[in-house]
Design a protein around this motif. Structure first.
Motif, PDB file in Angstrom:
ATOM      1  N   PHE A 629       1.252 -10.443   1.652  1.00  0.00           N
ATOM      2  CA  PHE A 629       1.718  -9.057   1.711  1.00  0.00           C
ATOM      3  C   PHE A 629       0.548  -8.093   1.787  1.00  0.00           C
ATOM      4  O   PHE A 629       0.551  -7.139   2.583  1.00  0.00           O
ATOM      5  CB  PHE A 629       2.560  -8.716   0.484  1.00  0.00           C
ATOM      6  N   TYR A 633      -0.408  -5.459   4.839  1.00  0.00           N
ATOM      7  CA  TYR A 633      -0.532  -4.005   4.715  1.00  0.00           C
ATOM      8  C   TYR A 633      -1.904  -3.526   5.109  1.00  0.00           C
ATOM      9  O   TYR A 633      -2.043  -2.464   5.732  1.00  0.00           O
ATOM     10  CB  TYR A 633      -0.173  -3.548   3.302  1.00  0.00           C
TER      11      TYR A 633
ATOM     12  N   LEU B 199       0.509   6.588   1.678  1.00  0.00           N
ATOM     13  CA  LEU B 199      -0.012   5.964   0.468  1.00  0.00           C
ATOM     14  C   LEU B 199      -1.407   5.459   0.769  1.00  0.00           C
ATOM     15  O   LEU B 199      -1.662   4.892   1.832  1.00  0.00           O
ATOM     16  CB  LEU B 199       0.863   4.788   0.065  1.00  0.00           C
ATOM     17  N   ILE B 204      -0.894   1.201  -2.542  1.00  0.00           N
ATOM     18  CA  ILE B 204      -0.153   0.122  -1.893  1.00  0.00           C
ATOM     19  C   ILE B 204      -0.377  -1.180  -2.640  1.00  0.00           C
ATOM     20  O   ILE B 204       0.574  -1.934  -2.907  1.00  0.00           O
ATOM     21  CB  ILE B 204      -0.578   0.000  -0.420  1.00  0.00           C
ATOM     22  N   PHE B 267       9.219   4.021   3.895  1.00  0.00           N
ATOM     23  CA  PHE B 267       8.586   3.444   5.072  1.00  0.00           C
ATOM     24  C   PHE B 267       7.511   2.437   4.681  1.00  0.00           C
ATOM     25  O   PHE B 267       7.271   1.474   5.401  1.00  0.00           O
ATOM     26  CB  PHE B 267       7.982   4.556   5.921  1.00  0.00           C
ATOM     27  N   ASP B 268       6.890   2.658   3.535  1.00  0.00           N
ATOM     28  CA  ASP B 268       5.819   1.735   3.151  1.00  0.00           C
ATOM     29  C   ASP B 268       6.340   0.473   2.487  1.00  0.00           C
ATOM     30  O   ASP B 268       5.763  -0.591   2.653  1.00  0.00           O
ATOM     31  CB  ASP B 268       4.841   2.445   2.208  1.00  0.00           C
ATOM     32  N   TRP B 269       7.406   0.594   1.716  1.00  0.00           N
ATOM     33  CA  TRP B 269       7.823  -0.625   1.009  1.00  0.00           C
ATOM     34  C   TRP B 269       8.958  -1.376   1.684  1.00  0.00           C
ATOM     35  O   TRP B 269       9.248  -2.504   1.330  1.00  0.00           O
ATOM     36  CB  TRP B 269       8.151  -0.367  -0.461  1.00  0.00           C
ATOM     37  N   HIS B 270       9.621  -0.764   2.691  1.00  0.00           N
ATOM     38  CA  HIS B 270      10.822  -1.443   3.167  1.00  0.00           C
ATOM     39  C   HIS B 270      10.500  -2.735   3.904  1.00  0.00           C
ATOM     40  O   HIS B 270      11.268  -3.686   3.856  1.00  0.00           O
ATOM     41  CB  HIS B 270      11.668  -0.513   4.033  1.00  0.00           C
ATOM     42  N   GLN B 271       9.313  -2.783   4.523  1.00  0.00           N
ATOM     43  CA  GLN B 271       9.005  -4.009   5.279  1.00  0.00           C
ATOM     44  C   GLN B 271       8.883  -5.222   4.362  1.00  0.00           C
ATOM     45  O   GLN B 271       9.369  -6.305   4.646  1.00  0.00           O
ATOM     46  CB  GLN B 271       7.699  -3.824   6.035  1.00  0.00           C
ATOM     47  N   ILE B 272       8.258  -4.975   3.243  1.00  0.00           N
ATOM     48  CA  ILE B 272       8.029  -6.088   2.319  1.00  0.00           C
ATOM     49  C   ILE B 272       9.360  -6.571   1.741  1.00  0.00           C
ATOM     50  O   ILE B 272       9.617  -7.770   1.630  1.00  0.00           O
ATOM     51  CB  ILE B 272       7.019  -5.637   1.237  1.00  0.00           C
TER      52      ILE B 272
END
Lengths: 639, 479
Positions: A629, A633, B199, B204, B267-272
């Motif tokens: 992960f 990112y 972020l 992150i 938008f930053d966490w939805h992919q994970i």
């Protein structure tokens, strides 16, 4: 309200006897279904008398069915004159058949199933005739097809019965497809499938055209043609008639109810119901006339040489349906429906009498092995005579009025199809007389030709079978006199009350000479039968030798089955085999379900291997996941 | 206002006092101390749930900003308490039969419930961590409570060590967040971050570390590795507990963590979360196929369920949160129904754990097997049973948020998952009876079985009521 009861009593009978009385004493289901049907036939008489009295169209909304976009359909009943007449035919014949079956099916193992199927059929038939939109009609249409399939194959342990059932189903599919296209066409053009709305918009689309392959075609003609293809399938018109004779594999009461009096007339009913549409399309009307006339004479020629007593009557049904269609094609919808009704009575009578004979002769159906049964079965003989007199149009029997009115209509219609159908109608009348009397002579008169034991054991049917016969005989004799004025005469316009299109043909009386010709044709038929099958039976042999080709064509039913086998059945078997083995098994199954399930089980074994049980592996996976992960990112962010 | 402040922590305070009281009394009772602690715990939980409900209104109340309550939290608390009550109801026979009827078991469950309540109403990274630790520590002990069994001890140890690892991740993540925002409080973090367009890397990293740790708690792939082993090794009632209450708490906390401090950064966490969700659904579907141990199978199945629930989280809309709540309610009943049946089936070697042991159950005990079949059909998501609607609402929520791929993968994996549920049904009905199964239904278990069966069958009739209830759940979490 009464109509709702008429409709749902048979369904109740079906549900109770099929689901709850399957394993109990058969007499419960017999009594239950019969009583319910008799009740519903009484109701249907009340409905008819109400219609005659008040002439009101009643519409009953039962339930919403489909709501989707422009299409909204509900379960609803439309009780008008046409429906109430059909109610009379369906419920009365059905009641007679129910009661008759109590005696006829006495020794069968699955009586409750039989009775419940009969009731279910009646329900679907009533739905068909009482619908006020095309979709519900189609539901009933398919429902009767289904029950017909179930009942033809009722003795499912017999291969021939199964084959016949499948054949009936598949041939009907062809017709149903046409019907469905017709319905869709109507929905596209008229934006509604309700009869009232369609009929009120017919004049708007009279000249509507569509382009197909660069040519303009009349939309109305196309729609009517497709609808008629549906009618052809169900009513066994030439080309799609092959299933009807085979359907005689079913028990005889079934043949009487479904394949003579009711279901096969659904096509005629549909054409009459859609008469505002058909009467605007002269092309389709002509087509119907020609098909009907051809079927009438074609089936009659076959009936002359058949030996199976039920097949003779089956072809005769086919031929009579031809009459109804050419009447409808000529615009004489009232004559058509009138003949439908009288035919319902006398044909059911003929079938049930044949059943009585078969019952007496220990399931023998070959007429060549019968003869002289009038001494053993006096009442059946008498009733069979009544039925035969009615079918050949003997004056004052019911068939006389209806058939005569059809011929009148064709005589007075001023076009070539009318003339053609008039001539064919007269020839067919002659043939009808010939094969009907042949049947009578071969079965009941002359010397007996069967194995002596069967003849000795032959006995009159029990009372429970005779009562429905007598009831139908009364119908066959008096239905014509009773309804003639209403259906055809001066009251007809009021009586039908716009439920069908009435074109008055009866202003003039037919010339005496023509009337004489019509009557003479029957007499010729009778005399021929008398000579060939009663007085000079050796003429048969001579005729056979001289006209062998004609005889063989007739005996082999114009080789329709063989041609269809060659043209459709065998090629489709070959193609189906290719698709089945190469297409389905070797491609779709192999790469599809089987392949996927193989892959899945492999994957799941791999997943299983991850679970080693070692703590550090687990921790490692967690950290790999985490760093995965993070890496994602970091990479994602740096873009 | 003052009354409200008092009410905020009252359930938790009463609970912890009650636990201590039960613990003390149990120590001095020689006989039947297990039974006493079991039933008094039940009563205590019921009282707690009343106290939780007493404050059933949607208002934010701060108590030094450490804790918070609102309808979302209250509803999830109720779910946790209900599942703990159900587990207490079905556990009695099992522990008495195995002669590990220690009075500590119900008390440990209560402790972990206390931890969960604290953790989902926390409004601060510190209190969150404390709550998680309280619940986890009790769970580690519960997993290894059957000291005589090698498997149970192994399960406890594995859980403990991996749990410690995940706690380390959590703390590290919290410290990163604190370091980059200078605050521990959820709202303050939200306020501080609202000025950012993006972020920064530090935040992150902190987010991912915390998600990793919470993912471990709810056994989402790839942090699920402990689950099958621990579920298999732990005593069966404890497994039932593991599959429900801690996961509900974990989900609730995950939702709150993602929507409150990080609400602006979908938008930053939805992919994970999408990745975790897909991986969980697929692994849950595939890996369960080869299992022959019922508890292991349920472990994978619960991993798959978490995957579906995470679809609701990613949807990030009202209906997503509602769907999660409905899904959890249904999941609790399905799960306890199956476990209650599992806990009443014994063969010569004790309580059955293998799927093949169920062979011929359809003939020897039609009623139980019909109930089990209904549960399994519901798990497989076959209408008109409750399980179908759980998935249905989740997929609807996904479609509303235009997550079509996710919905399609969900549907496909539920098709694959249907296979192993149906396989059990096949074993029940179509395989020869090999062993003599003995069925002991004590009244409590019976109650749980019938309750869940009725719930699953009748759900279709009162789903509108549940939908109404779920309206209260989705609160202004989504700003």
């Amino acid at each position: 309200m009464l109509a709702t009861f008429t409709l749902f009593l048979p369904l109740t009978g079906y549900i109770i006897s099929f689901f709850f009385l399957r394993n109990s004493d058969p007499k419960y289901s017999q009594n239950l279904t019969s009583i319910l049907i008799i009740l519903s036939s009484i109701f249907s008489w009340i409905i008819l008398f109400n219609i005659i009295e008040y002439n009101e169209v009643e519409k009953i909304n039962l339930l919403n069915w489909i709501n989707s976009g422009n299409l909204s359909v509900s379960w609803s009943l439309r009780i008008d004159t046409l429906t109430s007449v059909m109610f009379i035919v369906v419920t009365n014949v059905s009641a007679a058949v129910h009661v008759y079956s109590i005696g006829y099916m006495k020794n069968d193992n699955s009586i409750p199933r039989f009775m419940s199927y009969l009731s279910l059929f009646t329900f679907f038939m009533l739905i068909l005739v009482s619908s006020d939109n095309l979709l519900q009609m189609f539901f009933g249409w398919e429902g009767v097809g289904l029950t017909s399939y179930l009942l033809i194959g009722f003795w499912y342990h017999k291969k021939s019965a199964n084959d016949a059932a499948i054949k009936a189903f598949i041939v009907n599919r062809v017709g149903d497809f046409g019907f469905l296209i017709g319905i869709l066409g109507i929905f596209i053009i008229f934006d509604s499938i309700y009869f009232d709305e369609i009929f009120s918009k017919v004049y708007l689309f009279k000249d509507h055209k569509f382009i197909f392959l660069g040519n303009f075609f009349s939309t109305l003609d196309a729609i009517c043609l497709f609808l008629f293809i549906g009618a052809m399938g169900k009513s066994a018109q030439i080309g799609l008639h092959t299933w009807l004779p085979d359907a005689m594999e079913g028990p005889t009461p079934v043949s009487a109810l479904i394949h003579a009096a009711t279901m096969v007339t659904a096509g005629v009913f549909m054409v009459s119901r859609m008469s505002p549409l058909f009467s605007e399309s002269s092309f389709a009307s002509d087509f119907i006339t020609i098909i009907g006339a051809t079927t009438a004479i074609f089936a009659a020629t076959i009936a002359i040489t058949q030996n199976d007593i039920k097949k003779v009557i089956a072809y005769s049904t086919c031929s009579q349906l031809g009459y109804m269609f050419f009447a409808a094609g000529l615009g004489a919808y009232n004559s058509s429906i009138f003949h439908l009704m009288t035919h319902g009575f006398f044909k059911a009578l003929l079938f049930l009498c044949a059943g009585s004979v078969i019952h007496a002769m220990n399931n023998e159906q070959d007429m060549q092995k019968m003869g002289g049964l009038s001494k053993k079965l006096p009442i059946t003989t008498l009733l069979m005579w009544i039925g035969t007199l009615s079918i050949i149009g003997f004056p004052f029997f019911s068939g006389y009025y209806s058939k005569e009115s059809i011929l009148h209509a064709s005589f007075f219609s001023n076009n070539y199809t009318g003339l053609l159908s008039y001539i064919i109608g007269i020839i067919t009348a002659c043939l009808t007389a010939l094969y009907s009397w042949r049947l009578l002579f071969l079965t009941f008169h002359g010397n007996n030709r069967s194995d002596t034991i069967d003849y000795k054991d032959a006995h009159e049917s029990p009372l429970i079978m005779l009562i429905p016969l007598i009831f139908l005989a009364i119908g066959s004799v008096f239905a014509g006199i009773f309804f003639n004025d209403l259906f055809l005469g001066e009251f007809s316009y009021n009586f039908w009350n716009n439920s069908i299109i009435i074109e008055q043909f009866h202003k003039d009386y037919i010339p005496f000479s023509q009337s004489l010709i019509i009557k003479l044709s029957s007499i010729i038929g009778i005399s021929l039968a008398l000579i060939f099958y009663y007085y000079k039976t050796d003429f048969q042999e001579i005729f056979y030798k001289k006209f062998k080709l004609l005889y063989l064509i007739s005996f082999n039913k114009w080789y329709f089955d063989e041609i269809y086998n060659f043209l459709f059945v065998k090629p489709s078997f070959i193609v189906a085999n290719i698709f089945w083995i190469n297409g389905d098994e070797k491609t779709i199954d192999f790469y599809g379900p089987n392949g996927i399930s193989k892959i899945i089980s492999k994957i799941s074994i791999i997943f299983g291997r991850f679970q080693t049980g070692y703590l550090y592996h687990y921790a490692f996976v967690m950290i790999i996941g985490l760093s995965g992960f993070l890496t994602w990112y970091l990479y994602f962010k740096s873009l | 206002m003052t009354i409200n402040i008092n009410f905020l922590l009252i359930p938790e305070i009463v609970l912890i006092l009650g636990i201590i009281a039960i613990l003390l009394i149990s120590v001095f009772i020689n006989k039947n101390s297990f039974k006493f602690s079991l039933y008094s715990s039940l009563i205590l939980l019921i009282i707690t749930s009343f106290l939780v409900l007493l404050n059933y209104q949607d208002s934010f109340i701060n108590n030094n900003k450490l804790f918070i309550t609102n309808l979302f939290i209250i509803n999830f608390k109720i779910l946790i308490i209900i599942s703990s009550i159900l587990v207490l109801l079905i556990m009695e026979n099992y522990f008495q039969d195995l002669k590990i009827n220690k009075f500590e078991i119900p008390i440990l469950i209560l402790f972990s419930v206390f931890g969960m309540l604290v953790m989902i109403s926390s409004n601060n990274l510190m209190s969150m961590y404390l709550g998680i630790e309280i619940q986890s520590l009790s769970l580690y002990i519960l997993a290894s409570i059957n000291r005589k069994s090698l498997k149970s001890s192994e399960a406890g140890l594995k859980y403990f060590i991996l749990g410690a690892l995940s706690s380390a991740f959590l703390l590290y993540g919290c410290s990163l967040i604190y370091g980059f925002t200078g605050s521990l409080n959820f709202e303050d973090i939200y306020q501080k971050m609202s000025v950012f367009n993006n972020l920064n890397i530090g935040l992150i990293f902190g987010l991912i570390f915390v998600i990793t740790s919470l993912g471990f708690k709810i056994s989402a792939v790839p942090f699920h590795m402990w689950a099958p082993d621990v579920y298999e090794g732990s005593p069966t009632p404890i497994t039932a507990f593991f599959t429900t209450a801690p996961k509900i708490a974990g989900i609730a906390l995950l939702i709150r963590f993602l929507f409150e401090p990080f609400g602006n950064f979908w938008f930053d966490w939805h992919q994970i979360i999408i990745f975790i969700s897909i991986a969980s659904m697929i692994l849950g579907a595939f890996a369960a196929i080869v299992q022959d141990n019922f508890k292991r199978l349920l472990a994978y199945s619960s991993i798959g369920h978490i995957g579906y629930i995470l679809i609701g989280v990613v949807s990030a809309n009202d209906s997503g949160i509602k769907a999660i709540f409905i899904y959890l309610v249904i999941y609790i009943f399905m799960n306890f129904g199956i476990f209650a049946i599992l806990l009443s089936l014994k063969n010569d070697n004790g309580y059955i754990e293998k799927i093949s042991n169920l062979s011929g159950l359809g003939k020897s005990n039609p009623i139980v097997s019909i109930v089990l079949t209904i549960m399994l059909f519901s798990m497989a998501g076959i209408p008109p049973l409750a399980g179908f609607f759980g998935k249905f609402y989740i997929f609807i929520a996904a479609i509303e948020s235009k997550l079509f791929v996710l919905a399609i993968i969900g549907v496909l994996s539920s098709v694959i998952a249907a296979f192993y549920y149906l396989r059990i049904i096949k074993v029940i009905y179509f395989e020869e009876n090999k062993e003599n199964l003995e069925i002991t239904l004590n009244p409590n278990t019976k109650f749980v079985i019938y309750l869940s069966a009725l719930f699953i069958i009748l759900f279709i009739f009162f789903q509108s009521k549940i939908l109404e209830l779920s309206n209260f759940v989705s609160y202004n979490i989504i700003n």
